[in-house]
Design a protein around this motif. Structure first.
Motif, PDB file in Angstrom:
ATOM      1  N   UNK A 109       0.837  -1.202   0.000  1.00 62.38           N
ATOM      2  CA  UNK A 109       0.000   0.000   0.000  1.00 62.38           C
ATOM      3  C   UNK A 109       0.871   1.250   0.000  1.00 62.38           C
ATOM      4  N   UNK A 110       1.864   1.298   0.889  1.00 58.75           N
ATOM      5  CA  UNK A 110       2.777   2.450   0.918  1.00 58.75           C
ATOM      6  C   UNK A 110       3.542   2.592  -0.392  1.00 58.75           C
ATOM      7  N   UNK A 111       4.011   1.476  -0.921  1.00 60.83           N
ATOM      8  CA  UNK A 111       4.799   1.501  -2.151  1.00 60.83           C
ATOM      9  C   UNK A 111       3.947   1.953  -3.338  1.00 60.83           C
ATOM     10  N   UNK A 112       2.686   1.515  -3.356  1.00 55.04           N
ATOM     11  CA  UNK A 112       1.766   1.979  -4.392  1.00 55.04           C
ATOM     12  C   UNK A 112       1.575   3.485  -4.303  1.00 55.04           C
ATOM     13  N   UNK A 113       1.356   3.987  -3.089  1.00 56.70           N
ATOM     14  CA  UNK A 113       1.189   5.434  -2.906  1.00 56.70           C
ATOM     15  C   UNK A 113       2.441   6.186  -3.340  1.00 56.70           C
ATOM     16  N   UNK A 114       3.615   5.647  -3.011  1.00 51.98           N
ATOM     17  CA  UNK A 114       4.864   6.294  -3.401  1.00 51.98           C
ATOM     18  C   UNK A 114       5.017   6.337  -4.915  1.00 51.98           C
ATOM     19  N   UNK A 115       4.828   5.202  -5.552  1.00 53.76           N
ATOM     20  CA  UNK A 115       5.118   5.096  -6.989  1.00 53.76           C
ATOM     21  C   UNK A 115       4.026   5.675  -7.882  1.00 53.76           C
TER      22      UNK A 115
END
Length: 169
Positions: free
Chosen positions: A20-26
């Motif tokens: 979830x965090x990585x999706x938000x970042x990318x």
């Protein structure tokens, strides 16, 4: 690390929280740079999990996150394997000394992000011959932008940690 069914569930939830965090970042925050810097949320996830779970588990989680970052990030990907693994070890060791509290996690986040940004500035200056003032003009906003997500990142992983604690009889 994986001793029981509950432990497997906990690490699966940690992985989902990371994605979830990585999706938000990318996919979200990459579109909204501040002074040319975009947040690096993967190191925050590594530091938080390492502070909650300890040095060994944090280093393994950091290694897995670093491998994923190596596949996704352009030009600095391979460096993230080493950086995330070391962040996991250091943050877990730091949390062992001062306790697994929100203060320890936030201090570890600040130190971890600062170390990562200094390392990336050194790497880009040394190997890509980019001017130091240009790198600092991006690294400082990028580090501050990343730290703006330290508390939400902590809360996300803390909820997973609390949800997966063994029930007292």
């Amino acid at each position: 690390m994986l001793r029981s069914r509950g432990s497997l569930m906990k690490w699966t939830l940690y992985a989902l929280a990371f994605f979830l965090l990585f999706f938000l970042e990318c996919c979200v925050f990459n579109r909204y740079p501040i002074s040319g810097g975009v947040p690096l949320l993967a190191p925050l996830a590594v530091v938080t999990v390492a502070c909650l779970e300890g040095s060994f588990s944090g280093s393994l989680f950091g290694l897995a996150v670093g491998i994923l970052c190596a596949l996704v990030y352009y030009r600095i990907g391979g460096v993230m394997i080493l950086a995330c693994t070391l962040l996991g070890v250091l943050a877990g060791a730091f949390a062992d000394k001062i306790g697994r509290t929100i203060v320890g996690v936030l201090v570890s986040d600040v130190v971890g992000v600062a170390l990562l940004e200094v390392f990336l500035v050194w790497l880009r200056h040394t190997f890509y011959l980019i001017e130091l003032d240009t790198l600092l003009a991006i690294a400082v906003p990028e580090g501050l932008y990343t730290l703006a997500f330290a508390l939400p990142s902590y809360l996300l992983f803390w909820l997973v940690h609390q949800k997966c604690q063994p029930k007292a009889d």
